[in-house]
Motif scaffolding. Structure first.
Motif, PDB file in Angstrom:
ATOM      1  N   ARG A  34      -1.408  -7.868  10.156  1.00  0.00           N
ATOM      2  CA  ARG A  34      -2.485  -6.681  10.028  1.00  0.00           C
ATOM      3  C   ARG A  34      -2.111  -5.789  11.194  1.00  0.00           C
ATOM      4  NH1 ARG A  34      -6.996 -10.707   8.890  1.00  0.00           N
ATOM      5  NH2 ARG A  34      -6.772 -10.854   6.373  1.00  0.00           N
ATOM      6  N   GLN A  35      -1.897  -6.349  12.255  1.00  0.00           N
ATOM      7  CA  GLN A  35      -1.675  -5.398  13.377  1.00  0.00           C
ATOM      8  C   GLN A  35      -0.305  -4.544  13.258  1.00  0.00           C
ATOM      9  OE1 GLN A  35      -2.333  -8.552  13.762  1.00  0.00           O
ATOM     10  NE2 GLN A  35      -4.116  -8.863  15.124  1.00  0.00           N
ATOM     11  N   SER A  36       0.720  -5.057  12.615  1.00  0.00           N
ATOM     12  CA  SER A  36       1.947  -4.364  12.691  1.00  0.00           C
ATOM     13  C   SER A  36       1.655  -3.453  11.493  1.00  0.00           C
ATOM     14  CB  SER A  36       3.168  -5.201  12.578  1.00  0.00           C
ATOM     15  OG  SER A  36       3.119  -6.091  11.440  1.00  0.00           O
ATOM     16  N   LEU A  37       0.964  -3.785  10.462  1.00  0.00           N
ATOM     17  CA  LEU A  37       0.657  -2.799   9.200  1.00  0.00           C
ATOM     18  C   LEU A  37      -0.192  -1.729   9.533  1.00  0.00           C
ATOM     19  CD1 LEU A  37       1.338  -2.942   6.045  1.00  0.00           C
ATOM     20  CD2 LEU A  37      -0.544  -4.271   5.626  1.00  0.00           C
ATOM     21  N   ALA A  38      -1.189  -1.943  10.303  1.00  0.00           N
ATOM     22  CA  ALA A  38      -2.164  -0.821  11.019  1.00  0.00           C
ATOM     23  C   ALA A  38      -1.668   0.498  11.082  1.00  0.00           C
ATOM     24  CB  ALA A  38      -3.083  -1.357  11.880  1.00  0.00           C
ATOM     25  N   GLY A  39      -0.588   0.626  12.025  1.00  0.00           N
ATOM     26  CA  GLY A  39       0.026   1.820  12.224  1.00  0.00           C
ATOM     27  C   GLY A  39       0.637   2.493  11.267  1.00  0.00           C
ATOM     28  N   LEU A  40       1.372   1.705  10.222  1.00  0.00           N
ATOM     29  CA  LEU A  40       2.196   2.231   9.237  1.00  0.00           C
ATOM     30  C   LEU A  40       1.030   2.617   7.897  1.00  0.00           C
ATOM     31  CD1 LEU A  40       4.712   2.083   7.430  1.00  0.00           C
ATOM     32  CD2 LEU A  40       4.450  -0.219   7.068  1.00  0.00           C
ATOM     33  N   ILE A  41      -0.052   2.048   7.721  1.00  0.00           N
ATOM     34  CA  ILE A  41      -1.072   2.463   6.936  1.00  0.00           C
ATOM     35  C   ILE A  41      -1.563   3.754   7.434  1.00  0.00           C
ATOM     36  CG2 ILE A  41      -3.277   1.820   6.007  1.00  0.00           C
ATOM     37  CD1 ILE A  41      -1.279   0.223   4.647  1.00  0.00           C
ATOM     38  N   SER A  42      -2.065   4.006   8.682  1.00  0.00           N
ATOM     39  CA  SER A  42      -2.489   5.073   9.169  1.00  0.00           C
ATOM     40  C   SER A  42      -1.506   6.234   8.862  1.00  0.00           C
ATOM     41  CB  SER A  42      -2.661   4.976  10.577  1.00  0.00           C
ATOM     42  OG  SER A  42      -3.860   4.177  10.919  1.00  0.00           O
ATOM     43  N   ARG A  43      -0.298   6.095   9.115  1.00  0.00           N
ATOM     44  CA  ARG A  43       0.741   7.080   9.120  1.00  0.00           C
ATOM     45  C   ARG A  43       0.967   7.654   7.513  1.00  0.00           C
ATOM     46  NH1 ARG A  43       3.011   4.188  13.082  1.00  0.00           N
ATOM     47  NH2 ARG A  43       4.532   3.100  11.639  1.00  0.00           N
ATOM     48  N   MET A  44       0.869   6.293   6.596  1.00  0.00           N
ATOM     49  CA  MET A  44       1.010   6.954   5.116  1.00  0.00           C
ATOM     50  C   MET A  44      -0.238   7.361   4.800  1.00  0.00           C
ATOM     51  SD  MET A  44       3.006   3.466   3.957  1.00  0.00           S
ATOM     52  CE  MET A  44       3.609   4.367   2.329  1.00  0.00           C
ATOM     53  N   GLU A  45      -1.326   6.978   5.494  1.00  0.00           N
ATOM     54  CA  GLU A  45      -2.603   7.721   4.826  1.00  0.00           C
ATOM     55  C   GLU A  45      -2.481   8.997   5.347  1.00  0.00           C
ATOM     56  OE1 GLU A  45      -7.369   6.259   4.440  1.00  0.00           O
ATOM     57  OE2 GLU A  45      -6.103   6.112   6.319  1.00  0.00           O
ATOM     58  N   ARG A  46      -2.288   9.332   6.659  1.00  0.00           N
ATOM     59  CA  ARG A  46      -2.152  10.765   7.089  1.00  0.00           C
ATOM     60  C   ARG A  46      -1.295  11.656   6.325  1.00  0.00           C
ATOM     61  NH1 ARG A  46       1.386  10.591  11.786  1.00  0.00           N
ATOM     62  NH2 ARG A  46       2.831  10.609  10.083  1.00  0.00           N
ATOM     63  N   ASP A  47      -0.001  11.084   5.903  1.00  0.00           N
ATOM     64  CA  ASP A  47       0.888  12.013   4.870  1.00  0.00           C
ATOM     65  C   ASP A  47       0.543  12.121   3.544  1.00  0.00           C
ATOM     66  OD1 ASP A  47       2.479  11.917   7.371  1.00  0.00           O
ATOM     67  OD2 ASP A  47       3.892  10.329   6.835  1.00  0.00           O
ATOM     68  N   GLY A  48      -0.602  11.273   3.204  1.00  0.00           N
ATOM     69  CA  GLY A  48      -1.174  11.599   1.677  1.00  0.00           C
ATOM     70  C   GLY A  48      -0.439  10.652   0.731  1.00  0.00           C
ATOM     71  N   HIS A  49       0.432   9.529   1.119  1.00  0.00           N
ATOM     72  CA  HIS A  49       0.873   8.432   0.207  1.00  0.00           C
ATOM     73  C   HIS A  49      -0.007   7.484  -0.101  1.00  0.00           C
ATOM     74  CE1 HIS A  49       4.546  10.702   1.001  1.00  0.00           C
ATOM     75  NE2 HIS A  49       4.788  10.104   2.339  1.00  0.00           N
ATOM     76  N   ILE A  50      -1.136   7.136   0.578  1.00  0.00           N
ATOM     77  CA  ILE A  50      -1.936   6.097   0.277  1.00  0.00           C
ATOM     78  C   ILE A  50      -3.470   6.532   0.810  1.00  0.00           C
ATOM     79  CG2 ILE A  50      -0.151   4.107   0.504  1.00  0.00           C
ATOM     80  CD1 ILE A  50      -1.532   3.630   3.314  1.00  0.00           C
ATOM     81  N   SER A  51      -4.306   5.971   0.016  1.00  0.00           N
ATOM     82  CA  SER A  51      -5.681   6.035   0.640  1.00  0.00           C
ATOM     83  C   SER A  51      -6.259   4.743   0.772  1.00  0.00           C
ATOM     84  CB  SER A  51      -6.607   6.748  -0.592  1.00  0.00           C
ATOM     85  OG  SER A  51      -6.728   5.816  -1.766  1.00  0.00           O
ATOM     86  N   VAL A  52      -7.186   4.529   1.865  1.00  0.00           N
ATOM     87  CA  VAL A  52      -7.965   3.430   2.248  1.00  0.00           C
ATOM     88  C   VAL A  52      -9.401   3.514   2.165  1.00  0.00           C
ATOM     89  CG1 VAL A  52      -8.090   1.872   4.200  1.00  0.00           C
ATOM     90  CG2 VAL A  52      -5.778   2.853   3.897  1.00  0.00           C
ATOM     91  N   ALA A  53     -10.019   2.815   1.349  1.00  0.00           N
ATOM     92  CA  ALA A  53     -11.395   2.595   1.185  1.00  0.00           C
ATOM     93  C   ALA A  53     -11.990   1.269   1.491  1.00  0.00           C
ATOM     94  CB  ALA A  53     -11.862   3.258  -0.160  1.00  0.00           C
TER      95      ALA A  53
END
Length: 172
Positions: A82-101
């Protein structure tokens, strides 16, 4: 006595050969992983993606994941922490590719979904380049070769998974 010594020497020779081949195999897997990251990222860099982001979008595009997947389940599927995924998720959310809710059923869980922008990048821009990348890398592989390679990689992965499941992780 001489016969049992010969058997022992033969067995130790086989063991040495097996260990040498295993060393070569795992080193080649390591090299392949590094080259996949390098050349795969180059294949989709114009879309602003890396191979890790490519893997996340691929996971989110699967049947059954389109309505969202928890971060924990995504980490398990990708076989990362989860830790290695966290930064990746944040960048992808910032870039508008994914959303987290926050998940509606479990307020502690967070669900990841691909956005419309992410779907456009994945389906229209990245997929043709990924297919071309596959064709270039597997150019001299028959369908049979690909099926055999996949079969053996899955066997290795299953054994690694069994080994991982038998050892306590840092997350536990």
């Amino acid at each position: 006595m001489a016969k049992s010594r010969q058997l022992t020497l033969a067995a130790s020779g086989e063991l040495a050969t097996r260990l040498e081949l295993a060393n070569r195999l795992f080193f080649r897997l390591y090299q392949c992983a590094n080259m996949l990251h390098k050349t795969g990222s180059r294949a989709v860099e114009a879309e602003g993606l890396t191979t890790q982001q490519w893997a996340v979008l691929g996971a989110l595009s699967r049947e059954g994941a389109q309505s969202g997947i928890s971060i924990g389940d995504l980490a398990k599927y990708l076989m990362v922490t989860r830790q290695s995924l966290a930064g990746l998720i944040s960048r992808m959310e910032r870039d508008g590719h994914i959303s987290v809710a926050t998940a509606s059923r479990d307020r502690r869980s967070r669900m990841v979904t691909m956005t419309a922008s992410g779907r456009r990048v994945w389906q229209i821009q990245a997929q043709p380049k990924i297919r071309a990348y596959y064709e270039q890398v597997l150019t001299d592989f028959s369908i049979n070769d690909i099926a055999h390679a996949l079969h053996y990689l899955l066997k290795i992965l299953e054994n690694m998974q069994r080994l991982d499941d038998s050892e306590p992780s840092a997350e536990d």
